[in-house]
Motif scaffolding. Structure first.
Motif, PDB file in Angstrom:
ATOM      1  N   LEU A  25      -4.165  -0.967  -7.203  1.00 43.99           N
ATOM      2  CA  LEU A  25      -5.711  -1.000  -6.840  1.00 43.99           C
ATOM      3  C   LEU A  25      -5.778  -1.230  -5.496  1.00 43.99           C
ATOM      4  N   LEU A  26      -5.211  -2.253  -4.744  1.00 41.47           N
ATOM      5  CA  LEU A  26      -5.230  -2.485  -3.246  1.00 41.47           C
ATOM      6  C   LEU A  26      -4.775  -1.125  -2.485  1.00 41.47           C
ATOM      7  N   ILE A  27      -3.998  -0.302  -2.912  1.00 41.58           N
ATOM      8  CA  ILE A  27      -3.580   0.817  -2.255  1.00 41.58           C
ATOM      9  C   ILE A  27      -4.853   1.755  -2.266  1.00 41.58           C
ATOM     10  N   VAL A  28      -5.258   2.177  -3.508  1.00 42.60           N
ATOM     11  CA  VAL A  28      -6.472   3.146  -3.626  1.00 42.60           C
ATOM     12  C   VAL A  28      -7.557   2.411  -2.931  1.00 42.60           C
ATOM     13  N   ALA A  29      -7.886   1.108  -2.753  1.00 42.87           N
ATOM     14  CA  ALA A  29      -8.986   0.766  -2.099  1.00 42.87           C
ATOM     15  C   ALA A  29      -8.720   0.941  -0.737  1.00 42.87           C
ATOM     16  N   THR A  30      -7.762   0.677  -0.081  1.00 42.43           N
ATOM     17  CA  THR A  30      -7.403   0.680   1.379  1.00 42.43           C
ATOM     18  C   THR A  30      -7.558   2.265   1.823  1.00 42.43           C
ATOM     19  N   GLY A  31      -6.868   3.149   0.840  1.00 44.40           N
ATOM     20  CA  GLY A  31      -7.216   4.601   1.137  1.00 44.40           C
ATOM     21  C   GLY A  31      -8.569   4.952   1.060  1.00 44.40           C
ATOM     22  N   LEU A  32      -9.396   4.652   0.381  1.00 46.30           N
ATOM     23  CA  LEU A  32     -10.730   5.062   0.196  1.00 46.30           C
ATOM     24  C   LEU A  32     -11.596   4.475   1.334  1.00 46.30           C
ATOM     25  N   MET A  33     -11.228   3.065   1.660  1.00 44.76           N
ATOM     26  CA  MET A  33     -12.042   2.507   2.915  1.00 44.76           C
ATOM     27  C   MET A  33     -11.645   3.447   4.145  1.00 44.76           C
TER      28      MET A  33
END
Length: 84
Positions: A25-33
């Protein structure tokens, strides 16, 4: 004793599962940000100065020369360093 080992392995898998899911989830959130920031706040293009058109190479060399005060300070520092 066998029951304790099973409970330990269950907790191990549960804990590692939570860590794995959190990191995904952290990887996905960082990519979206990153996509959001790049879309709505793009980097400004660097401003480049146009070089003045000078026909002679002598004036181009003088334009790239350092300031005389800076050259004097550098010379004094080198002289002081060598005299130590």
């Amino acid at each position: 004793m066998n029951n304790l080992i099973n409970d330990g392995l269950g907790l191990l898998l549960l804990g590692m599962g939570f860590v794995f899911v959190f990191l995904c989830l952290l990887i996905v959130a960082t990519g979206l940000m990153s996509k959001f920031i790049n879309r709505y706040f793009p980097e400004a293009a660097p401003v480049t100065k146009k070089p003045a058109t000078v026909p002679s190479s002598a004036s181009a060399a003088s334009a790239s020369a350092t300031d005389p005060k800076v050259a004097a300070a550098i010379t004094a520092a080198i002289h002081q360093h060598r005299n130590r």
